[in-house]
Design an enzyme around this catalytic site. Structure first.
Site, PDB file in Angstrom:
ATOM      1  CG  HIS A 114      31.054  17.565  50.563  1.00  0.00           C
ATOM      2  ND1 HIS A 114      31.124  16.750  49.473  1.00  0.00           N
ATOM      3  CD2 HIS A 114      31.525  18.774  50.163  1.00  0.00           C
ATOM      4  CE1 HIS A 114      31.637  17.439  48.448  1.00  0.00           C
ATOM      5  NE2 HIS A 114      31.887  18.661  48.842  1.00  0.00           N
ATOM      6  CG  ASP A 158      31.965  25.663  51.805  1.00  0.00           C
ATOM      7  OD1 ASP A 158      32.617  26.272  50.942  1.00  0.00           O
ATOM      8  OD2 ASP A 158      31.217  24.698  51.541  1.00  0.00           O
TER       9      ASP A 158
END
Lengths: 392, 392
Positions: free
Chosen positions: B263, B320
Site C-alpha cells: 500500500h 482489499d
C-alpha cells in the site's frame, strides 16, 4: 502535520505536477502553444480536425493524413440508438452538462473492446469521443425542444456539422468559420482544472471515458467552463451601452467581479479573446443585435479604466469575454455554451489522457495521491474514546 | 521550465494540498481515524448510518439524531422511475462502474433545486446520494440478470437493505453484520485518488453530483477501487491451497505483484484487513468454500516470507486482501466489488465535497490548478513556424 505548509490550501498554485508535451501557456507574454505552434498562427488557418490531429498524434496532418482522420471522425459520429433512448428519459430542464456527463459512460457501455488498453484502442476512444460530443449536445437540444433529431451530414466538416445537427440547417460560411475558430481556440489549455481532473482519474488506470467524464464535471463549474455563460447573463442584465458605467460602478462598489476579465494565468489580454472579438462584432451585426458587441466593447474599456483608477492595477480580457456574444449571435442557447466548450476541449482532454496513460505512466510511479493536513482535533490532540449509543 | 522539479511526475506524493477535519491516516502506526475516532473502535460497534452521520455532521449521532437521519436516508432511497427506464436501455455487459457513473448526473437531473448551493441543499444531496447508490447497483444487477427490481424495504437498515434489493431475500445476521462492517471500514480514507478527484471537481463550484461522478471514475481504476476484484481473480487462478507457493514464486520471478499486499500509505498491516479476516473465514466456511479463506491465509503468510527472503523487506496486507473472499462468500458478483466500495465511500466523498464547498472555499483562493512543465521541443527551443496544408 506536514512540513510543506507553504502550499496547503493554495489550490496547487505554483506546484508543478507533471511534464507534458501537449501545450504551454506563457501568461506573461500572452502565448498559448499547442505542440510547438502558437495558437495565434493556427486559429484562422486550420480546421478543428487538424488541431485534434495535432494534439492526439503530435503533428499537423498532411493532406492524406487529414483525409483519413476526417473519415475516421465522420464514421464515429453516430450516437448509438440506445443512448438516444436513454436521453429521451431525461427531464427537459436537465442541465446540459449533466446530460453530457451521463452520456460518456454510456458511450463506454457500447465500446465492444472496453478492456483493451492498447495505444490503438485508446486512440480509437479519443476519436470516438471527439466525434460524438457534438451529436450528444445537438440531440439533447432537439429532444428537449420536442424536435426531431438531425442525423450527421457526411458532407460537412466538424464545425459545420454540429451547427447543422443543432439547428437543422447548414450554417453560412461566416458561422462555420467562426465556430471552427472557436473550436480551435478552446481545444487545449495545459493543466487547467478539467484537464487535471481527467488526468487524475486516468492515473488510476480507469479508462478514457471515466477520465473524460471527470473533465466534463470539472468544466461544469462556474469558475471554469461556466464563465462565458455568466458573461452573457451579465450582458443581458446590462441591456444597453449607456448602462455600462453604472453597472461597473455598482458591481465594483459591492465588491463583485466583472465577468470575462481577469485570469489566473494571463497577465495580458488573453490572445484568444483578441481573435474572437472581431468575429463577435460581425456576427452581432449580422443578426441586427450589434448592441451585444457594443456593450462588451464599452465594458472592456471602462472596466480596464476603473481598475486602473480604483485599484492602480491592470485587468485583462479572458477567452470568455467575446465568446459569449459570438455564440449568442450564432443562435447557440446560453446554457449550451459550456457544452460547446466541451465539444472543443475534448480534443485536449483525450490527448492528455493518452499522455497520462502512456508517457505519464512511464514517467510517474503511480496514481495522483496527495497528502492532507489533518486538523480535526475533536478530542484535543488525543483520539476520541468511543461512546456506545446509550451513553451519547 | 519550473524550479520545483523535485515533485514533477511524482503523482503528488508528499505534497500536502489541503487541510481537512474529516480523517487521518497514520500509515506508520496503522491508524485510520474518522473525525477523531479510531476506525478499529468504530468497526464492530456502529452502523454505517452512524458513520455517515459522523462524516457529514462531525458527530456520532445520539438516538434521536440517528432516528432522524435514518428516516431521511430511507425516504431518499427510491430511484426515480425515469432513471430505471434509462438503465434498461443499457447493454447487459456494461461495466457496473460505468452504469453507476452515468446514473449520478441522472440523479442530478431530478434534483428540483439544482441551482441551490446552500449548506442545507448540499447536505440534502449528500443524503440523497448515500441513500440511492445501493438502489442503483441493485437495480442494475437485477436488470442485467433479467430479474424484477426489488424495491427497498423500509424495515431494513442500509446494509441489510442493499443485500435484500440485490438478492431478493433478507440477509441473515452474520451477512448483515459483516456487510455493515465492510461499509464502515471503506467509508473514508483521506485524500485518496477518488476523493481528491471529487474535491478537485467541487473546487470549480461544480455541483456535488458532478464531483462525485469524478470520484466514481477514479475509483473504477484498477490501481484504486479495482484492487479487490484482482485479488478475487487471483484466488480463483490459484484455485487450491497447495498451489499457493508455486503461484507466488512464478509471479515474483516474473516481476509481477501479489494483489492485496502492499500500500502506498501503510507501513504495517492495514487495520481494516485485520478486522475483515475473521469475517471472511466465517462466511467462506458458511457457504462450504473455506478454501478461499485458506488460500488467502496461506498466500499472506508465504508472500510475506518470500518478500523477507528475496527482497529483505516487509510487505503488508491492504484492505482489499480479505474483502475479496468476504464479498465473494456473501454472493456478491465479483464485478460488483468496486460498486460496493462506492456504496460505502460515497459517505466520505460527500463529506469531502461539503468541506471543499464550505470550509475549503473559505480557506483556499480558488480551484485546484497546478502547473506543468512543458517539454515539447518540437522545433527546438523556438516555436514552430506554421506551414499551410499544401506545403506540409
Amino acid at each position: 502535520m506536514n512540513d510543506n505548509h507553504s502550499i496547503i490550501n493554495k489550490g496547487l498554485r505554483g506546484v508543478t505536477v507533471a511534464s507534458t508535451k501537449i501545450s504551454d501557456v506563457d501568461g506573461q507574454a500572452g502565448k498559448l502553444i499547442y505542440r510547438g505552434y502558437l495558437v495565434q498562427d493556427l486559429a484562422e488557418r486550420t480546421s478543428f480536425e487538424e488541431i485534434a490531429h495535432l494534439l492526439l498524434f503530435e503533428k499537423l496532418p498532411d493532406e492524406k493524413e487529414l483525409e483519413n482522420f476526417t473519415a475516421r471522425l465522420k464514421e464515429a459520429r453516430d450516437i448509438p440508438r440506445e443512448i438516444i433512448e436513454a436521453l429521451k428519459t431525461r427531464p427537459a430542464d436537465s442541465l446540459p452538462m449533466d446530460i453530457l456527463q451521463a452520456s460518456i459512460p454510456m458511450i463506454a457501455n457500447h465500446d465492444p473492446d472496453i478492456g483493451n488498453y492498447s495505444l490503438e484502442a485508446c486512440q480509437d476512444r479519443a476519436v470516438s469521443l471527439i466525434a460524438k460530443f457534438p451529436g450528444i449536445i445537438a440531440a439533447w437540444e432537439r429532444i428537449r425542444s420536442g424536435k426531431n433529431i438531425v442525423p450527421p451530414n457526411v458532407e460537412l466538416g466538424h464545425a459545420a456539422n454540429f451547427l447543422y445537427m443543432l439547428k437543422g440547417e447548414t450554417p453560412d460560411d461566416d458561422a462555420e468559420h467562426f465556430f471552427n475558430v472557436g473550436l480551435v481556440l478552446h481545444a487545449e489549455h495545459s493543466f487547467n482544472a478539467s484537464t487535471f481532473a481527467a488526468r487524475e482519474v486516468a492515473s488510476t488506470r480507469a479508462h478514457m471515458y471515466a477520465a473524460v467524464t471527470a473533465g466534463v464535471g470539472s468544466l461544469s463549474g462556474e469558475l471554469h467552463g461556466g464563465a462565458n455563460v455568466r458573461v452573457m447573463e451579465m450582458l443581458k442584465r446590462i441591456g444597453s451601452v449607456d448602462k455600462v458605467e453604472d453597472y461597473i460602478n455598482r458591481e465594483l462598489d459591492a465588491g463583485r467581479v466583472i465577468f470575462g476579465l481577469g485570469h489566473a494565468v494571463y497577465k495580458t489580454d488573453d490572445p484568444r479573446a483578441l481573435i474572437l472579438a472581431p468575429m463577435a462584432e460581425i456576427m452581432c451585426k449580422k443578426i441586427g443585435e450589434s448592441h451585444w458587441y457594443d456593450i462588451s466593447k464599452r465594458l472592456e474599456e471602462k472596466t480596464k479604466a476603473a481598475f486602473k483608477q480604483r485599484k492602480r492595477m491592470d485587468i485583462f480580457l479572458n477567452v470568455d469575454f467575446f465568446s459569449a456574444s459570438l455564440y449568442y449571435a450564432m443562435g447557440i442557447p446560453t446554457d449550451l455554451f459550456t457544452p460547446v466548450f466541451a465539444i472543443s476541449r475534448i480534443a485536449g482532454w483525450t490527448a492528455h489522457v493518452l499522455e497520462e496513460q502512456f508517457a505519464g505512466a512511464a514517467a510517474k510511479p503511480a496514481l495522483y495521491r496527495p497528502e492532507s493536513d489533518y486538523i480535526g482535533d475533536y478530542c484535543g490532540p488525543e483520539e476520541c474514546s468511543f461512546t456506545p449509543m446509550d451513553e451519547r
